[in-house]
Design an enzyme around this catalytic site. Structure first.
Site, PDB file in Angstrom:
ATOM      1  N   LYS A  50      55.418  39.163  88.065  1.00  0.00           N
ATOM      2  CA  LYS A  50      56.496  38.429  88.744  1.00  0.00           C
ATOM      3  C   LYS A  50      55.912  37.522  89.834  1.00  0.00           C
ATOM      4  O   LYS A  50      56.370  36.385  90.036  1.00  0.00           O
ATOM      5  CB  LYS A  50      57.495  39.421  89.335  1.00  0.00           C
ATOM      6  CG  LYS A  50      58.546  38.812  90.227  1.00  0.00           C
ATOM      7  CD  LYS A  50      59.624  38.034  89.474  1.00  0.00           C
ATOM      8  CE  LYS A  50      60.562  37.358  90.465  1.00  0.00           C
ATOM      9  NZ  LYS A  50      61.725  36.756  89.890  1.00  0.00           N
ATOM     10  N   LYS A  97      60.334  35.477 100.845  1.00  0.00           N
ATOM     11  CA  LYS A  97      59.791  36.839 100.696  1.00  0.00           C
ATOM     12  C   LYS A  97      58.809  36.894  99.519  1.00  0.00           C
ATOM     13  O   LYS A  97      57.702  37.408  99.629  1.00  0.00           O
ATOM     14  CB  LYS A  97      60.977  37.798 100.484  1.00  0.00           C
ATOM     15  CG  LYS A  97      60.648  39.225 100.158  1.00  0.00           C
ATOM     16  CD  LYS A  97      60.897  39.641  98.725  1.00  0.00           C
ATOM     17  CE  LYS A  97      62.192  39.326  98.066  1.00  0.00           C
ATOM     18  NZ  LYS A  97      62.330  39.759  96.686  1.00  0.00           N
TER      19      LYS A  97
END
Ligand code: NAP
Length: 294
Positions: free
Chosen positions: A172, A240
């Site tokens: 990811k 983030k």
């Protein structure tokens, strides 16, 4: 139908994902910090849990889809957390995007209670969650993956088992790295076209037919043209993710120059107060760095 599922975190992504599982006929028990967000699921037939612990205690497979690493720690390892409810032989699947190191620590804590864990972050955005076409990147034990696969198949299309704990989160991070630089490229191309007096909408159409074609150009490019920055994917979550990418590069000694640049531009977006806007707002950051409109 099949195993009972707990679902924790009913935000932009979690709500439609949990709904697919209810619609597929699974017995689903939901929990969300802001309780009102569970109402549409309960109306559709889901049970409401009193806590993450309660959701896990009523399920063989407990899915978490919350925001950031500390939030996953909170709902799994915190007071009244999943770890207090899991039984030996049950599975916890974290589908949030978090740091790979934290995933491995949480998996070890769950293993001490006899529960298996998969990290299974997703790509495809809100549209992919609603359409049930997410890409799902899975880390963890192969047998556990096989057991959860029928559940994943209700949520996504491209479901890949990549290796042990954390391998899904590493993948990811790679996804976010590629995505950030593609978004930046599209934003800069539109800024250049506008300044040169060429319609960016026509530039988008032209580029969609060649090697510069991408889903980012198609979907986020359209958002940029429409100046529609309703999330989507909140900038604060993307910020983030870029922290996860750059920290992984630092920890492994891999120079990530492009990712570093994109991460800094998302820092600028945060400083401008764009945290709750869609991450395609990078187009606004880029255009505001350039010359004033003529
Ligand atoms: P979101 O709309 O902001 O929802 C976040 C969810 O997490 C909400 O249910 C929130 O509860 C819950 N939450 C946050 N902190 C919590 C805490 N400390 N304790 C308990 N619950 C907590 O975010 P999202 O877009 O659904 O994203 C969820 C995850 O998927 C993130 O890791 C994100 O990076 C990832 N992701 C998002 C997209 C996208 O396009 N949106 C795409 C791929 C992956 P409340 O309702 O109480 O706030």
């Amino acid at each position: 139908m099949g195993e009972r599922i707990g679902f924790i975190g009913l935000g932009i992504m979690g709500r439609p994902m949990a709904m697919h599982l209810v619609e597929a006929g699974y017995e689903v028990t939901v929990w969300n910090r802001t309780q009102a967000k569970a109402a549409p699921l309960v109306d559709a037939g889901a049970r409401r849990a009193a806590s993450p612990k309660d959701a896990a205690a009523r399920s063989e497979i407990t899915i978490t889809m919350v925001a950031d690493t500390p939030d996953v720690r909170q709902v799994i390892l915190g007071p009244d957390g999943v770890i207090e409810g899991v039984r030996s032989g049950s599975i916890v699947v974290d589908m949030s995007t978090i740091a790979p190191v934290a995933t491995r620590e949480i998996a070890a804590a769950l293993a001490d209670r006899g529960a298996a864990m998969l990290d299974a972050p997703v790509s495809g955005g809100e549209k992919g969650a609603i359409d049930g076409t997410l890409s799902i990147m899975v880390g963890g034990d192969a047998k556990t993956f096989e057991r959860v696969l029928p559940v994943f198949q209700k949520l996504g299309k491209n479901i890949v088992h990549l290796g042990g704990h954390g391998a899904g989160q590493v993948t990811k991070a790679c996804n976010q790295l590629v995505l950030s630089l593609t978004i930046l490229g599209v934003a800069e191309a539109f800024a250049l076209a506008s300044r040169a007096g060429v319609d960016p909408a026509k530039v988008r159409s032209a580029l969609l037919g060649g090697f510069a074609q991408s889903r980012v150009l198609e979907l986020h490019g359209q958002r940029m043209l429409d100046r529609n920055f309703e999330p989507g994917f909140r900038t604060r979550l993307y910020h983030k993710d870029m922290g996860i990418v750059t920290e992984a590069g630092r920890a492994l000694g891999v120079p990530l120059l492009g990712a570093g640049l994109a991460a800094q531009l998302y820092q600028v977006a945060m400083s401008h107060g764009f945290g709750e806007l869609d991450y395609s707002v990078l187009a606004r950051v880029v255009s505001e760095m350039g010359p004033a409109a003529r």
